[in-house]
Motif scaffolding. Sequence first.
Motif, PDB file in Angstrom:
ATOM      1  N   ALA A  68       0.960  -1.091  -0.016  1.00 33.10           N
ATOM      2  CA  ALA A  68      -0.085   0.028   0.125  1.00 33.10           C
ATOM      3  C   ALA A  68       1.016   1.224  -0.054  1.00 33.10           C
ATOM      4  O   ALA A  68       1.913   1.353   0.662  1.00 33.10           O
ATOM      5  CB  ALA A  68      -0.964   0.019   1.400  1.00 33.10           C
ATOM      6  N   SER A 128       0.748   2.141  -9.597  1.00 29.92           N
ATOM      7  CA  SER A 128      -0.417   2.220  -8.793  1.00 29.92           C
ATOM      8  C   SER A 128      -1.398   1.035  -9.298  1.00 29.92           C
ATOM      9  O   SER A 128      -1.391   0.924 -10.730  1.00 29.92           O
ATOM     10  CB  SER A 128      -1.316   3.449  -8.654  1.00 29.92           C
ATOM     11  OG  SER A 128      -0.710   4.071  -7.997  1.00 29.92           O
ATOM     12  N   TYR A 134      -4.837  -0.405  -7.806  1.00 27.21           N
ATOM     13  CA  TYR A 134      -6.030  -0.274  -7.439  1.00 27.21           C
ATOM     14  C   TYR A 134      -6.434   0.386  -6.161  1.00 27.21           C
ATOM     15  O   TYR A 134      -5.418   0.661  -5.639  1.00 27.21           O
ATOM     16  CB  TYR A 134      -6.977  -1.623  -7.741  1.00 27.21           C
ATOM     17  CG  TYR A 134      -6.529  -2.535  -6.579  1.00 27.21           C
ATOM     18  CD1 TYR A 134      -6.953  -2.382  -5.281  1.00 27.21           C
ATOM     19  CD2 TYR A 134      -5.505  -3.480  -6.816  1.00 27.21           C
ATOM     20  CE1 TYR A 134      -6.439  -3.287  -4.371  1.00 27.21           C
ATOM     21  CE2 TYR A 134      -5.234  -4.705  -6.108  1.00 27.21           C
ATOM     22  CZ  TYR A 134      -5.543  -4.436  -4.673  1.00 27.21           C
ATOM     23  OH  TYR A 134      -5.242  -5.462  -3.768  1.00 27.21           O
ATOM     24  N   ASP A 135      -7.571   1.135  -5.939  1.00 34.57           N
ATOM     25  CA  ASP A 135      -7.917   1.917  -4.781  1.00 34.57           C
ATOM     26  C   ASP A 135      -8.830   0.957  -4.172  1.00 34.57           C
ATOM     27  O   ASP A 135      -9.598   0.023  -4.857  1.00 34.57           O
ATOM     28  CB  ASP A 135      -8.588   3.029  -4.908  1.00 34.57           C
ATOM     29  CG  ASP A 135      -7.674   4.206  -5.408  1.00 34.57           C
ATOM     30  OD1 ASP A 135      -6.262   3.778  -5.064  1.00 34.57           O
ATOM     31  OD2 ASP A 135      -7.965   5.128  -6.029  1.00 34.57           O
ATOM     32  N   GLU A 136      -8.883   0.666  -2.965  1.00 31.79           N
ATOM     33  CA  GLU A 136      -9.674  -0.257  -2.028  1.00 31.79           C
ATOM     34  C   GLU A 136     -10.329   0.528  -1.054  1.00 31.79           C
ATOM     35  O   GLU A 136      -9.626   1.131  -0.296  1.00 31.79           O
ATOM     36  CB  GLU A 136      -8.875  -1.450  -1.745  1.00 31.79           C
ATOM     37  CG  GLU A 136      -9.760  -2.369  -0.826  1.00 31.79           C
ATOM     38  CD  GLU A 136      -9.049  -3.637  -0.513  1.00 31.79           C
ATOM     39  OE1 GLU A 136      -9.672  -4.816  -0.207  1.00 31.79           O
ATOM     40  OE2 GLU A 136      -7.733  -3.349  -0.537  1.00 31.79           O
ATOM     41  N   GLN A 181      -3.303   3.359   8.427  1.00 29.87           N
ATOM     42  CA  GLN A 181      -4.001   3.940   7.491  1.00 29.87           C
ATOM     43  C   GLN A 181      -5.450   4.021   8.325  1.00 29.87           C
ATOM     44  O   GLN A 181      -6.172   4.936   8.080  1.00 29.87           O
ATOM     45  CB  GLN A 181      -4.192   3.080   6.033  1.00 29.87           C
ATOM     46  CG  GLN A 181      -2.809   3.262   5.376  1.00 29.87           C
ATOM     47  CD  GLN A 181      -2.758   2.102   4.335  1.00 29.87           C
ATOM     48  OE1 GLN A 181      -3.466   1.111   4.350  1.00 29.87           O
ATOM     49  NE2 GLN A 181      -2.017   2.443   3.420  1.00 29.87           N
ATOM     50  N   SER A 229     -10.172   5.263   2.079  1.00 31.63           N
ATOM     51  CA  SER A 229      -9.459   3.976   1.023  1.00 31.63           C
ATOM     52  C   SER A 229      -8.076   3.990   1.118  1.00 31.63           C
ATOM     53  O   SER A 229      -7.248   4.643   1.797  1.00 31.63           O
ATOM     54  CB  SER A 229      -9.938   4.213  -0.329  1.00 31.63           C
ATOM     55  OG  SER A 229      -9.233   5.247  -0.950  1.00 31.63           O
ATOM     56  N   ARG A 230      -7.430   2.800   0.557  1.00 35.98           N
ATOM     57  CA  ARG A 230      -6.006   2.552   0.311  1.00 35.98           C
ATOM     58  C   ARG A 230      -5.564   2.337  -1.042  1.00 35.98           C
ATOM     59  O   ARG A 230      -6.525   1.887  -1.832  1.00 35.98           O
ATOM     60  CB  ARG A 230      -5.409   1.668   1.325  1.00 35.98           C
ATOM     61  CG  ARG A 230      -5.920   0.161   0.999  1.00 35.98           C
ATOM     62  CD  ARG A 230      -5.133  -0.814   1.887  1.00 35.98           C
ATOM     63  NE  ARG A 230      -5.915  -1.895   1.470  1.00 35.98           N
ATOM     64  CZ  ARG A 230      -5.444  -3.353   2.065  1.00 35.98           C
ATOM     65  NH1 ARG A 230      -4.329  -3.259   3.082  1.00 35.98           N
ATOM     66  NH2 ARG A 230      -5.735  -4.346   1.926  1.00 35.98           N
ATOM     67  N   ARG A 231      -4.462   2.892  -1.478  1.00 34.61           N
ATOM     68  CA  ARG A 231      -4.054   2.733  -2.863  1.00 34.61           C
ATOM     69  C   ARG A 231      -2.971   1.692  -2.821  1.00 34.61           C
ATOM     70  O   ARG A 231      -1.913   1.681  -2.076  1.00 34.61           O
ATOM     71  CB  ARG A 231      -3.403   3.930  -3.723  1.00 34.61           C
ATOM     72  CG  ARG A 231      -3.073   3.872  -5.015  1.00 34.61           C
ATOM     73  CD  ARG A 231      -3.011   5.123  -5.668  1.00 34.61           C
ATOM     74  NE  ARG A 231      -4.396   5.441  -5.783  1.00 34.61           N
ATOM     75  CZ  ARG A 231      -4.596   6.674  -6.791  1.00 34.61           C
ATOM     76  NH1 ARG A 231      -3.729   7.354  -7.019  1.00 34.61           N
ATOM     77  NH2 ARG A 231      -5.998   6.977  -6.766  1.00 34.61           N
ATOM     78  N   TYR A 253     -12.091  -3.766  -5.802  1.00 30.50           N
ATOM     79  CA  TYR A 253     -10.997  -3.363  -6.474  1.00 30.50           C
ATOM     80  C   TYR A 253     -11.525  -2.194  -7.335  1.00 30.50           C
ATOM     81  O   TYR A 253     -12.110  -2.445  -8.470  1.00 30.50           O
ATOM     82  CB  TYR A 253      -9.903  -4.238  -6.998  1.00 30.50           C
ATOM     83  CG  TYR A 253      -9.733  -5.169  -6.261  1.00 30.50           C
ATOM     84  CD1 TYR A 253      -9.018  -5.178  -5.058  1.00 30.50           C
ATOM     85  CD2 TYR A 253      -9.541  -6.567  -6.919  1.00 30.50           C
ATOM     86  CE1 TYR A 253      -8.818  -6.097  -3.938  1.00 30.50           C
ATOM     87  CE2 TYR A 253      -9.084  -7.738  -5.775  1.00 30.50           C
ATOM     88  CZ  TYR A 253      -8.856  -7.538  -4.830  1.00 30.50           C
ATOM     89  OH  TYR A 253      -8.388  -8.407  -3.789  1.00 30.50           O
ATOM     90  N   GLN A 254     -11.089  -0.811  -7.225  1.00 28.06           N
ATOM     91  CA  GLN A 254     -11.161   0.035  -8.420  1.00 28.06           C
ATOM     92  C   GLN A 254      -9.878   0.195  -9.136  1.00 28.06           C
ATOM     93  O   GLN A 254      -9.026   0.875  -8.761  1.00 28.06           O
ATOM     94  CB  GLN A 254     -11.463   1.337  -7.540  1.00 28.06           C
ATOM     95  CG  GLN A 254     -12.878   1.222  -6.601  1.00 28.06           C
ATOM     96  CD  GLN A 254     -13.154   2.567  -5.884  1.00 28.06           C
ATOM     97  OE1 GLN A 254     -12.493   3.758  -6.075  1.00 28.06           O
ATOM     98  NE2 GLN A 254     -14.069   2.486  -4.933  1.00 28.06           N
ATOM     99  N   LEU A 300      -6.850   0.858 -11.383  1.00 27.06           N
ATOM    100  CA  LEU A 300      -6.045   1.812 -12.062  1.00 27.06           C
ATOM    101  C   LEU A 300      -5.202   1.743 -12.940  1.00 27.06           C
ATOM    102  O   LEU A 300      -4.782   2.695 -13.765  1.00 27.06           O
ATOM    103  CB  LEU A 300      -5.297   2.845 -10.961  1.00 27.06           C
ATOM    104  CG  LEU A 300      -6.029   3.002  -9.528  1.00 27.06           C
ATOM    105  CD1 LEU A 300      -5.152   3.412  -8.496  1.00 27.06           C
ATOM    106  CD2 LEU A 300      -7.119   4.334  -9.975  1.00 27.06           C
TER     107      LEU A 300
END
Length: 301
Positions: free
Chosen positions: A147, A159, A161-163, A203, A265-267, A297-298, A300
């Motif tokens: 992260a 990077s 994904y963002d979660e 975080q 969120s975290r990246r 998962y978003q 990236l």
Amino acid sequence: MTLTELRYIVALAQESNFSRAAERCSVSQPTLSVAIARLEDELGVQLFERGKGFVSPSLVGSQVVAQAQTALDEVERIRQIALRGRDQLEGALRLGVIHTIGPYLLPRLIHALKEVAPNMPLVIEENMTANLADMLRDNDIDVAILALPFNLPGVLTRSLYDELFKVIVPIGHPWESRERIAPEEVAGDEVLLLKAGNCFRDQVLDACPQVSSPETDVRLGHSIGTIRCMVASGLGVSVLPESALQHPYNNDMIRVIPFTEPQPSRRVALAWRVGFVRPKAIDALLAAVRGLDSPAYQLLV
């Protein structure tokens, strides 16, 4: 002593004839004879007994020829290793991953990677961020998934994904029917966190500053799985990454509640050394991540 001279004596021992040995080595007979004589002078021993119509290794010559064959075999192995190394997707990739990502990402990632690079199995090292940083720097692993933020001289990041973070409470908790929870509401003695040294703990503390208020006596767990079970048992509430709450990790003993906007969120990113010699392996990992199918998962990449 050269590899060429070693090839000459092995060929002569096997052919028992200077002409055939020279032909096998694609050189003239005088060239082969002079080279073998030069090697004998260098070693100070006669490797072959020569007579009219025959040539045969001496006793010491047989031992030298056997060792020469071993040396040539090892040289061939080096050549084969180098040939395989030309295919960057051939051979194991040493992948480090932090504890709060590994169990939830790897099953999907390994399956996706087999489609992209079937001859590149992963050797997994699950550890904390600080330890993975040392291993990456010391070439004990090739790539790490962790992260952000992550800053290490000589290391590149990309990077993935963002979660989102989610609040979890036990069934029967006063928050059970809530649609959203504000970060500042996550406070008090009932909050469960990971032990110190875990980046996800930090975080969560950043996202929910009231958790670390002086009057709060936070209870700790060793892993996300442990905390999830502690919440299910009614010991408190917690904040977990969304991937840790997807099937098969969710259960009917906890309630998952989103945060209010903007949701914490975290990246998650990939990290590797600047001089890593298998850039196509990095591309394969990125392609595998792009193939993930999970609402947690978003992406990236």
